[in-house]
Design an enzyme around this catalytic site. Structure first.
Site, short mmCIF file in Angstrom:
data_model
loop_
_atom_site.label_atom_id
_atom_site.label_comp_id
_atom_site.label_asym_id
_atom_site.label_seq_id
_atom_site.Cartn_x
_atom_site.Cartn_y
_atom_site.Cartn_z
N CYS A 120 0.80 -1.22 0.00
CA CYS A 120 0.00 0.00 0.00
C CYS A 120 0.83 1.28 0.00
CB CYS A 120 -0.95 0.00 1.19
SG CYS A 120 -1.99 -1.47 1.30
N HIS A 256 -3.41 7.06 2.70
CA HIS A 256 -3.79 5.74 2.20
C HIS A 256 -5.12 5.37 2.83
CE1 HIS A 256 -4.05 1.59 1.30
NE2 HIS A 256 -3.70 1.18 2.51
N ASN A 286 -10.00 -0.56 0.62
CA ASN A 286 -8.54 -0.46 0.55
C ASN A 286 -8.08 -0.98 -0.81
OD1 ASN A 286 -5.77 -0.75 0.75
ND2 ASN A 286 -5.82 -1.63 2.81
#
EC number: 2.3.1.180
Length: 346
Positions: A120, A256, A286
């Site tokens: 990520c 994020h 996500n």
């Protein structure tokens, strides 16, 4: 690790595009095959729905669509691109690189191309690498793609991970921008001691005979939460300090999109209110390396982010890894009207 700015040419994002698959998977869809509910998921993550790629749609396909969106906004956007970087934890194959596959589909055959894997955190890492390639004279401009098909990597019957992840892609061209705009400072880091808290051992391969073996995504949610809040707050503050900025100077934080609780706690740690934070986790979940460009593009398109505003990008990921950067936004990257956007994503 920090990368100093000093007196150097201004490098930033000159074009931006995104793509999410049309298939919407809501929290209600999970209720049919696992012990969960919409209320439970929203209260713990902030996620209401996410997008899943079609069976015949792979990471490179999503990346290509994001680049096509970029070109719809700026037909000259890929001019002078010499290198393609794809940040992904879900490559089409071990090799050829997903970056090379994307390059071949968007008219950049012959450009340097490589994948970057920091989960990520990948988009921040890739932006830093792109700037370095340009300042070092290796490239004139660099195409950075963050693309993921995480829906294939997680066990769709595991409540601790299946509800969290979605698929998507973002593409950005990095190149020279007017003085006073662009990237200011980067902070990158990793600590393998935390690796067992968030990992993926193997994945599906799009090549003939590809199979999925062994464990999929494994996560210790409690440990990841503690790590994420600490490292997002610390790296955000560190990059502000390196830039000679304070939290009061920040117009927008683009974090994020992992968990709304993590975002709220991290913001409190470095003193930026949620009213200055771009959040779209409720609609996409996500999306790993795609989450930052998806959030950034959305806030540019709806007018929140304006030319010359001070941005702070922060991310964490498997590794465990983290990355943060400060950016003075340049509005030369074209945006689309709602009608144009609908045409691109149709």
């Amino acid at each position: 690790m920090t990368t100093p700015s000093g007196s150097r040419p201004s490098i930033g994002i000159t074009a931006l595009g995104t793509y999410v698959p049309p298939r919407v998977v809501t929290n209600k869809d999970f209720e049919a095959h696992m012990d969960t509910s919409d209320e439970w998921i929203v209260s713990r993550t902030g996620i209401r729905e996410r997008r899943f790629a079609a069976e015949n749609e792979f990471t490179s396909d999503l990346g290509v669509r994001a680049v096509q969106d970029l070109l719809a906004r700026d037909p000259d956007g890929l001019r002078d691109v010499d290198v393609v970087i794809c940040a992904t934890a879900t490559p089409d194959a071990l090799f050829p690189s997903t970056a090379a596959l994307i390059a071949g589909q968007v008219g950049l055959s012959g450009a340097g191309a490589f994948d970057l894997s920091t989960a990520c955190s990948g988009f921040v890492y890739a932006l830093s690498m792109a700037q370095g390639l340009i300042l070092g004279g290796t490239a004139r401009r660099v195409l950075v793609v963050g693309a993921e098909t995480l829906s294939r990597l997680v066990d769709q019957h595991d409540r601790s991970t299946a509800i969290l992840f979605g698929d998507g892609a973002g593409a950005a061209v990095v190149g020279p921008v007017p003085q006073g705009h662009g990237f200011q400072e980067f902070v990158l880091g990793a600590d393998s001691a935390g690796g067992p808290s968030l990992y993926a051992r193997c994945m599906a391969d799009r090549l003939p005979g590809g199979i999925l073996m062994g464990e999929r995504v494994g996560m210790n949610g409690r440990e990841v939460f503690k790590f994420a809040v600490r490292v997002l707050g610390d790296s955000g503050q560190q990059v502000l300090d390196k830039s000679g900025l304070t939290s009061a100077d920040v117009d927008w934080v683009i974090p994020h999109q992992a968990n709304i609780r993590i975002i709220e706690a991290a913001n409190e740690r470095f003193g930026v209110p949620m009213s200055k934070t771009v959040v779209n986790i409720d609609r996409y979940g996500n999306t790993s390396s795609a989450s930052l460009p998806l959030a950034l593009r959305e806030a540019v398109d709806d007018g929140r982010i304006q030319d010359g505003q001070q941005l702070l990008l922060v991310a964490f990921g498997g590794g465990l890894s983290w990355g943060a950067c400060t950016v003075k936004w340049w509005a030369g990257a074209p945006s689309l009207t709602a009608a144009q956007q609908a045409e691109v994503t149709a």
